[in-house]
Design a protein around this motif. Structure first.
Motif, mmCIF file in Angstrom:
data_model
loop_
_atom_site.group_PDB
_atom_site.id
_atom_site.type_symbol
_atom_site.label_atom_id
_atom_site.label_comp_id
_atom_site.label_asym_id
_atom_site.label_seq_id
_atom_site.Cartn_x
_atom_site.Cartn_y
_atom_site.Cartn_z
ATOM 1 N N ILE A 29 1.000 -1.053 -0.199
ATOM 2 C CA ILE A 29 -0.332 0.125 -0.248
ATOM 3 C C ILE A 29 0.903 1.081 -0.166
ATOM 4 O O ILE A 29 0.337 2.251 -0.762
ATOM 5 C CB ILE A 29 -0.784 -0.325 1.082
ATOM 6 C CG1 ILE A 29 -1.664 -0.748 0.490
ATOM 7 C CG2 ILE A 29 -1.654 1.463 1.198
ATOM 8 C CD1 ILE A 29 -2.939 -1.549 2.265
ATOM 9 N N LEU A 30 1.885 1.160 0.980
ATOM 10 C CA LEU A 30 2.922 2.365 1.425
ATOM 11 C C LEU A 30 3.472 3.180 -0.325
ATOM 12 O O LEU A 30 4.080 3.839 -0.545
ATOM 13 C CB LEU A 30 3.489 2.273 2.382
ATOM 14 C CG LEU A 30 3.178 2.492 3.736
ATOM 15 C CD1 LEU A 30 4.390 2.085 4.669
ATOM 16 C CD2 LEU A 30 2.178 3.965 3.664
ATOM 17 N N SER A 31 3.805 1.943 -1.139
ATOM 18 C CA SER A 31 4.892 1.652 -2.668
ATOM 19 C C SER A 31 3.851 2.385 -3.450
ATOM 20 O O SER A 31 3.894 3.542 -4.251
ATOM 21 C CB SER A 31 4.890 0.165 -2.869
ATOM 22 O OG SER A 31 5.555 0.359 -4.423
ATOM 23 N N GLY A 32 2.308 1.861 -3.379
ATOM 24 C CA GLY A 32 1.422 2.814 -4.117
ATOM 25 C C GLY A 32 1.190 3.870 -3.981
ATOM 26 O O GLY A 32 1.104 5.007 -4.935
ATOM 27 N N VAL A 33 1.223 4.624 -2.895
ATOM 28 C CA VAL A 33 0.129 6.061 -2.513
ATOM 29 C C VAL A 33 1.767 6.646 -2.947
ATOM 30 O O VAL A 33 1.231 7.899 -2.614
ATOM 31 C CB VAL A 33 -0.432 6.369 -1.171
ATOM 32 C CG1 VAL A 33 -1.646 5.121 -1.278
ATOM 33 C CG2 VAL A 33 0.585 4.978 0.048
ATOM 34 N N THR A 34 2.639 6.029 -1.928
ATOM 35 C CA THR A 34 4.129 7.577 -2.570
ATOM 36 C C THR A 34 4.289 7.268 -3.516
ATOM 37 O O THR A 34 5.846 7.506 -3.348
ATOM 38 C CB THR A 34 5.001 7.168 -1.068
ATOM 39 O OG1 THR A 34 5.433 5.588 -1.460
ATOM 40 C CG2 THR A 34 4.192 6.882 0.155
ATOM 41 N N SER A 35 4.250 6.921 -4.446
ATOM 42 C CA SER A 35 5.090 6.769 -5.831
ATOM 43 C C SER A 35 4.888 8.763 -6.416
ATOM 44 O O SER A 35 4.164 9.445 -6.047
ATOM 45 C CB SER A 35 4.534 6.086 -6.809
ATOM 46 O OG SER A 35 3.058 6.080 -7.329
ATOM 47 N N LYS A 36 5.811 8.465 -7.218
ATOM 48 C CA LYS A 36 6.491 9.705 -8.093
ATOM 49 C C LYS A 36 4.688 10.726 -8.334
ATOM 50 O O LYS A 36 4.765 11.600 -7.548
ATOM 51 C CB LYS A 36 7.164 10.070 -9.067
ATOM 52 C CG LYS A 36 7.539 11.224 -9.441
ATOM 53 C CD LYS A 36 8.220 11.365 -11.188
ATOM 54 C CE LYS A 36 8.582 12.438 -11.384
ATOM 55 N NZ LYS A 36 10.044 12.279 -12.668
#
Length: 135
Positions: A29-36
């Protein structure tokens, strides 16, 4: 020190619950919402619903493909809603969902932290890179 204790306690709790670092939903989830592009799209939608081309103009470096993918991911994760407008030609509008709106305060805190520490991080990277032996 307090944040280290909190992080260790959280990790201990997760491990007691059967945490599997190879299948971590929080990391996904964090990877998805913190992408550029996701961060920038979320911030753009904070001021209200946006059409695809509005977002494309506001984020000139993003490709149509990446913007489409970011919007689909946001919609899939329940952070944005997509509304097909009854116009000629048909239009599509994207807006933050309640969940997306609830993400903005912590996300903007992270953005503020990055902005406040950018110079330090650039300096640290340069120092690290200067120490790396040449290949």
């Amino acid at each position: 020190m307090t944040s280290q204790i909190n992080a260790n306690t959280r990790l201990d709790t997760w491990q007691a619950q059967g945490f599997d670092p190879h299948n971590c939903p929080v990391r996904e989830i964090l990877s998805g919402v913190t992408s550029k592009w996701t961060v920038l799209v979320l911030i753009e939608m904070d001021s209200g619903p946006k059409r695809f081309n509005q977002l494309l103009r506001r984020l000139p470096d993003v490709s149509r493909r990446m913007l489409t993918q970011s919007l689909r991911d946001l919609e899939r994760n329940g952070l944005a809603t997509r509304t097909v407008l009854n116009t000629r030609p048909p239009g599509t509008e994207y807006s933050l969902s309640g969940l997306g709106r609830s993400l903005l305060p912590p996300l903007l805190n992270l953005v503020d932290w990055a902005s406040q520490h950018q110079a330090f991080i650039v300096t640290a990277r340069q120092r690290f890179d200067d120490q790396e032996p040449s290949a």
